[in-house]
Design a protein around this motif. Structure first.
Motif, PDB file in Angstrom:
ATOM      1  N   ARG A 362       5.003  -5.955 -15.715  1.00  0.00           N
ATOM      2  CA  ARG A 362       4.686  -6.652 -16.963  1.00  0.00           C
ATOM      3  C   ARG A 362       5.895  -7.402 -17.508  1.00  0.00           C
ATOM      4  O   ARG A 362       5.757  -8.309 -18.321  1.00  0.00           O
ATOM      5  N   GLN A 363       7.083  -7.034 -17.048  1.00  0.00           N
ATOM      6  CA  GLN A 363       8.297  -7.749 -17.448  1.00  0.00           C
ATOM      7  C   GLN A 363       8.688  -8.797 -16.416  1.00  0.00           C
ATOM      8  O   GLN A 363       9.756  -9.403 -16.529  1.00  0.00           O
ATOM      9  N   GLY A 364       7.835  -9.010 -15.418  1.00  0.00           N
ATOM     10  CA  GLY A 364       8.067 -10.061 -14.443  1.00  0.00           C
ATOM     11  C   GLY A 364       8.992  -9.697 -13.302  1.00  0.00           C
ATOM     12  O   GLY A 364       9.388 -10.579 -12.527  1.00  0.00           O
ATOM     13  N   ARG A 365       9.327  -8.415 -13.152  1.00  0.00           N
ATOM     14  CA  ARG A 365      10.250  -7.995 -12.092  1.00  0.00           C
ATOM     15  C   ARG A 365       9.451  -7.423 -10.924  1.00  0.00           C
ATOM     16  O   ARG A 365       9.362  -6.188 -10.741  1.00  0.00           O
ATOM     17  N   ILE A 366       8.889  -8.296 -10.127  1.00  0.00           N
ATOM     18  CA  ILE A 366       8.005  -7.875  -9.043  1.00  0.00           C
ATOM     19  C   ILE A 366       8.767  -7.093  -7.980  1.00  0.00           C
ATOM     20  O   ILE A 366       8.287  -6.068  -7.469  1.00  0.00           O
ATOM     21  N   ASP A 367       9.957  -7.547  -7.622  1.00  0.00           N
ATOM     22  CA  ASP A 367      10.728  -6.877  -6.567  1.00  0.00           C
ATOM     23  C   ASP A 367      11.050  -5.438  -6.961  1.00  0.00           C
ATOM     24  O   ASP A 367      10.965  -4.524  -6.121  1.00  0.00           O
ATOM     25  N   GLU A 368      11.435  -5.221  -8.217  1.00  0.00           N
ATOM     26  CA  GLU A 368      11.748  -3.866  -8.661  1.00  0.00           C
ATOM     27  C   GLU A 368      10.482  -3.007  -8.708  1.00  0.00           C
ATOM     28  O   GLU A 368      10.509  -1.814  -8.346  1.00  0.00           O
ATOM     29  N   ALA A 369       9.379  -3.588  -9.136  1.00  0.00           N
ATOM     30  CA  ALA A 369       8.108  -2.850  -9.135  1.00  0.00           C
ATOM     31  C   ALA A 369       7.739  -2.430  -7.718  1.00  0.00           C
ATOM     32  O   ALA A 369       7.326  -1.283  -7.475  1.00  0.00           O
ATOM     33  N   LEU A 370       7.914  -3.336  -6.767  1.00  0.00           N
ATOM     34  CA  LEU A 370       7.603  -3.025  -5.376  1.00  0.00           C
ATOM     35  C   LEU A 370       8.518  -1.916  -4.850  1.00  0.00           C
ATOM     36  O   LEU A 370       8.066  -0.993  -4.153  1.00  0.00           O
ATOM     37  N   ALA A 398      -2.875   0.896  -2.812  1.00  0.00           N
ATOM     38  CA  ALA A 398      -3.530  -0.240  -3.463  1.00  0.00           C
ATOM     39  C   ALA A 398      -2.554  -0.997  -4.364  1.00  0.00           C
ATOM     40  O   ALA A 398      -2.567  -2.236  -4.404  1.00  0.00           O
ATOM     41  N   ASN A 399      -1.701  -0.252  -5.079  1.00  0.00           N
ATOM     42  CA  ASN A 399      -0.724  -0.917  -5.950  1.00  0.00           C
ATOM     43  C   ASN A 399       0.305  -1.685  -5.138  1.00  0.00           C
ATOM     44  O   ASN A 399       0.709  -2.793  -5.515  1.00  0.00           O
ATOM     45  N   ARG A 400       0.758  -1.091  -4.022  1.00  0.00           N
ATOM     46  CA  ARG A 400       1.707  -1.836  -3.190  1.00  0.00           C
ATOM     47  C   ARG A 400       1.045  -3.082  -2.613  1.00  0.00           C
ATOM     48  O   ARG A 400       1.684  -4.146  -2.512  1.00  0.00           O
ATOM     49  N   ALA A 401      -0.221  -2.983  -2.269  1.00  0.00           N
ATOM     50  CA  ALA A 401      -0.930  -4.158  -1.757  1.00  0.00           C
ATOM     51  C   ALA A 401      -0.942  -5.282  -2.786  1.00  0.00           C
ATOM     52  O   ALA A 401      -0.703  -6.451  -2.457  1.00  0.00           O
ATOM     53  N   GLN A 402      -1.203  -4.932  -4.045  1.00  0.00           N
ATOM     54  CA  GLN A 402      -1.222  -5.951  -5.094  1.00  0.00           C
ATOM     55  C   GLN A 402       0.146  -6.617  -5.230  1.00  0.00           C
ATOM     56  O   GLN A 402       0.250  -7.847  -5.367  1.00  0.00           O
ATOM     57  N   LEU A 403       1.199  -5.815  -5.189  1.00  0.00           N
ATOM     58  CA  LEU A 403       2.543  -6.361  -5.339  1.00  0.00           C
ATOM     59  C   LEU A 403       2.941  -7.202  -4.134  1.00  0.00           C
ATOM     60  O   LEU A 403       3.567  -8.256  -4.270  1.00  0.00           O
ATOM     61  N   LEU A 404       2.582  -6.742  -2.942  1.00  0.00           N
ATOM     62  CA  LEU A 404       2.882  -7.521  -1.738  1.00  0.00           C
ATOM     63  C   LEU A 404       2.158  -8.862  -1.771  1.00  0.00           C
ATOM     64  O   LEU A 404       2.719  -9.893  -1.372  1.00  0.00           O
ATOM     65  N   ALA A 405       0.928  -8.852  -2.236  1.00  0.00           N
ATOM     66  CA  ALA A 405       0.182 -10.110  -2.328  1.00  0.00           C
ATOM     67  C   ALA A 405       0.861 -11.064  -3.303  1.00  0.00           C
ATOM     68  O   ALA A 405       0.973 -12.265  -3.031  1.00  0.00           O
ATOM     69  N   ARG A 406       1.326 -10.545  -4.441  1.00  0.00           N
ATOM     70  CA  ARG A 406       2.027 -11.396  -5.412  1.00  0.00           C
ATOM     71  C   ARG A 406       3.318 -11.963  -4.827  1.00  0.00           C
ATOM     72  O   ARG A 406       3.745 -13.062  -5.185  1.00  0.00           O
ATOM     73  N   ALA A 407       3.943 -11.185  -3.930  1.00  0.00           N
ATOM     74  CA  ALA A 407       5.194 -11.624  -3.317  1.00  0.00           C
ATOM     75  C   ALA A 407       4.960 -12.548  -2.128  1.00  0.00           C
ATOM     76  O   ALA A 407       5.923 -12.969  -1.478  1.00  0.00           O
ATOM     77  N   GLY A 408       3.694 -12.871  -1.835  1.00  0.00           N
ATOM     78  CA  GLY A 408       3.375 -13.771  -0.734  1.00  0.00           C
ATOM     79  C   GLY A 408       3.290 -13.103   0.615  1.00  0.00           C
ATOM     80  O   GLY A 408       3.102 -13.783   1.642  1.00  0.00           O
ATOM     81  N   ARG A 409       3.384 -11.780   0.676  1.00  0.00           N
ATOM     82  CA  ARG A 409       3.317 -11.051   1.951  1.00  0.00           C
ATOM     83  C   ARG A 409       1.877 -10.587   2.174  1.00  0.00           C
ATOM     84  O   ARG A 409       1.549  -9.408   2.082  1.00  0.00           O
ATOM     85  N   ARG A 410       1.017 -11.530   2.459  1.00  0.00           N
ATOM     86  CA  ARG A 410      -0.419 -11.251   2.465  1.00  0.00           C
ATOM     87  C   ARG A 410      -0.852 -10.347   3.605  1.00  0.00           C
ATOM     88  O   ARG A 410      -1.715  -9.479   3.425  1.00  0.00           O
ATOM     89  N   GLU A 411      -0.291 -10.515   4.782  1.00  0.00           N
ATOM     90  CA  GLU A 411      -0.676  -9.666   5.908  1.00  0.00           C
ATOM     91  C   GLU A 411      -0.307  -8.210   5.643  1.00  0.00           C
ATOM     92  O   GLU A 411      -1.089  -7.295   5.931  1.00  0.00           O
ATOM     93  N   ASP A 412       0.889  -7.983   5.081  1.00  0.00           N
ATOM     94  CA  ASP A 412       1.286  -6.621   4.733  1.00  0.00           C
ATOM     95  C   ASP A 412       0.388  -6.071   3.631  1.00  0.00           C
ATOM     96  O   ASP A 412       0.022  -4.885   3.649  1.00  0.00           O
TER      97      ASP A 412
END
Length: 634
Positions: A362-370, A398-412
């Motif tokens: 929610r603070q925009g830190r996707i890498d740290e969330a992942l 499921a949560n890691r999948a959402q974060l990976l998708a946001r990071a552009g790592r769709r296959e993962d």
């Protein structure tokens, strides 16, 4: 004459009315239309637990076989709307379904029954509800409900006062006869308690989640009262009957010893339910009372986590205090890190890190969330038994999948969604999320299969129909998309995005009056919605009300400057009203948000009319590069 159903929640708790209706209809339906029963099995089993031996699931949910400590998923409050729609469709699709429903004590009904009755009136053609209640519940249509006021109690001097007291007990306290209540109050306390104990013993059905706790609580056996209340609370949390938990939980807290394990279990579930139905201040006070009553580190970690989520999950972004939430979640993590048992530590610490990941996101830190979610998965894989806490693992994947998708790592991301689905194939939400990812990956048929699986697993999921409608829109199938959007709004008349999309489709089909109705309905829900103001601008342009159109587009763009469609459509308005420079400027802004052949073609026309042929030719060339078949005005 339809039988009269007593809707008082004190009888069977949630779905007192719904359960009575299903018990009357399901046995015959099993003989005549068993597929219909199976299609609505989730809703039937939830509303009428005593029918479960008769009604098989399409797929067995994972949570049904787990210990209470492993059941971490609490259904969202909207689940009861899905259940109500499932029951309504079952009632509607039975050829010999009821045409009238007589329900007394509606003013004392549980929230689930009030919602169900409203959905039945809205979705079952020809059904009339006669409701015994002083006033009409909010949101009910006066055209579909008949309010019945109970006649005054007639004097009956031949009956003895003792009979009135027995009548009050036998009615499970639902009678509104003032003489019965007065006689009940006149009983000596010990005799009153013994009468409640006797009545509780008569009610052997464990699914009488209203009457049994009521009698046990007023009887003389405190341990039996706590057991009955806990059975009711645990069941209602698992099914998502949060209003009932908010009523039953505090009763358990009053009886349990403060700081005890059972007291904490009541506190935890009650606070969770309070937060879910928007009673956040009360949830906070329960967590505060837990901090005051307990010295158990696990309790303090869980209370800190729950307090953090009150901020992090507040549906109103303006009320969120993510800094405060971070403070509480860090406290939870610090305490969980010190837990001595390796397995308990792995679960609770992973749970808390997953909660912090939400705050980081929610603070925009996707890498740290992942990173946090991955660390939680590592803890589970290293320190938990292979078959322990499957729901926890499912949520993490499921949560890691959402974060990976946001990071552009769709296959993962897809691999993680596959893992989540494999853990609980009966959980529809992950099919929905995986379908969205597959659609983004350019695999519409696979996405469609996932949406339809989510629909099939039931009860009716408006988001699945909505997402399928978006897929159909992208494929150009406007009629099928419109049918799905119609169904979304039948299931949930407050589904804002469905009004937005349906209004847009109707405008494209030149159904301007219908589109305007959707715009108006949507703006009642969200008066500042940029998309709806954009559609309104299109409609006003088509009607030749250019001043109103300009105001609508201006409002849309003030609300959302990144709305490319509003820039493009305001450009059309400006071109039609002779503002060629303004049209070029708006089209240029629209192109900045994404190249499109039609945008270049329209700008080429405006540039040509401005006497700028070289720029017009360049735009025309680019339009044809993007789409060789683009239609350009000569």
């Amino acid at each position: 004459m339809a039988p009269l159903i007593n809707g008082h929640r004190r009888l069977r708790g949630p779905y007192t009315v719904g359960g009575a209706l299903l018990r009357a209809l399901v046995p015959a339906a099993l003989e005549r239309a068993p597929d219909l029963v199976v299609a609505h099995a989730v809703a039937i089993r939830a509303a009428a637990p005593d029918l479960r031996p008769l009604v098989p699931f399409q797929a067995e949910p994972l949570g049904d076989g787990l210990h209470e400590d492993e059941r971490i998923l609490v259904p969202a409050p909207r689940r009861t709307l899905r259940l109500a729609n499932g029951i309504a469709e079952f009632v509607r699709d039975r050829l010999d379904g009821p045409r009238a429903l007589l329900v007394d004590n509606v003013h004392e009904a549980d929230a689930t029954d009030l919602e169900l009755l409203a959905v039945l009136m809205r979705r079952v053609p020809g059904l009339t509800v006669a409701a015994g209640a002083p006033t009409s519940p909010g949101g009910w249509s006066e055209a579909d409900v008949v309010l019945v006021t109970a006649p005054p109690v007639e004097d009956d001097t031949e009956n003895r006062v003792e009979n009135y007291a027995e009548h009050f007990i036998a009615s499970d306290g639902t009678t509104d006869d003032p003489r019965a209540y007065a006689a009940y109050l006149a009983l000596p306390p010990a005799e009153r308690a013994r009468a409640h104990d006797r009545r509780a013993a008569e009610l052997s059905d464990e699914h009488l989640l209203g009457a049994v706790p009521y009698h046990r609580e007023l009887g003389g056996d405190r341990e039996a009262a706590l057991s009955a209340l806990w059975t009711a609370v645990d069941h209602c949390v698992g099914e998502g009957f949060l209003h009932a938990v908010a009523e039953l939980g505090p009763r358990g807290l009053r009886l349990a010893a403060p700081g005890s394990d059972l007291w904490w279990r009541f506190a935890h579930r009650t606070a969770t339910a309070m937060a879910g139905i928007g009673r956040r201040a009360e949830a906070f006070e329960i967590y505060e009372s837990a901090r005051r009553a307990s010295v158990d580190p696990a309790v303090h970690a869980a209370a800190a986590y729950g307090t953090a989520m009150l901020d992090a999950r507040d549906p109103d972004p303006a009320r969120r205090d993510l800094g405060r939430a971070m403070g509480w979640i860090n406290e939870a993590i610090a305490v969980s890190t010190l837990l001595p048992d390796r397995r308990e530590r792995a679960f609770k610490l992973g749970f808390d890190r997953n909660g912090r990941a939400l705050i980081e996101l929610r603070q925009g830190r996707i890498d740290e969330a992942l990173r946090l979610v991955e660390s939680a998965i590592e803890l589970a894989e290293r320190d938990l038994a292979p078959d322990a806490h499957p729901q926890h693992r499912m949520v993490l994947f499921a949560n890691r999948a959402q974060l990976l998708a946001r990071a552009g790592r769709r296959e993962d991301a897809l691999k993680d969604f596959d893992r989540a689905v494999a853990i609980d194939p009966a959980f529809p939400d992950h099919y929905l999320d995986r379908g969205n990812l597959l659609l983004a990956m350019g695999r519409p048929q696979d996405a469609l299969a996932d949406y339809e699986t989510a629909i099939r697993l039931g009860p009716p999921l408006p988001e699945a129909y909505y997402n399928r409608a978006e897929l159909l829109l992208s494929a150009g199938d406007l009629d099928a998309a419109l049918a799905d959007l119609d169904h979304v709004l039948e299931l949930d008349p407050a589904f804002l995005d469905a009004y937005v999309n349906r209004a847009g489709v109707l405008a494209m089909l030149d159904e301007h009056e219908a589109a305007r109705r959707d715009v108006e309905a949507g703006l009642e829900i969200d008066p500042g919605n940029a998309h709806l103001h954009g559609v309104l601008g299109q409609l006003e342009t088509a009607a030749g009300r250019y001043g109103e159109a300009r105001a609508a587009f201006d409002t849309a763009l003030a609300r959302d400057p990144g709305l490319a469609g509003a820039w493009a459509n305001r450009a059309i308005l400006r071109y039609q009203t002779g503002d060629l420079d303004g049209a070029v400027a708006d089209l240029t802004r629209a192109i900045e948000f994404g190249e499109d052949a039609a945008l270049y073609a329209n700008r080429a026309v405006a540039l040509r009319d401005l006497g700028r042929p070289d720029e017009a030719a360049a735009d025309l060339k680019r339009a044809r590069e993007l789409d060789p078949g683009v239609d350009v005005e000569n």
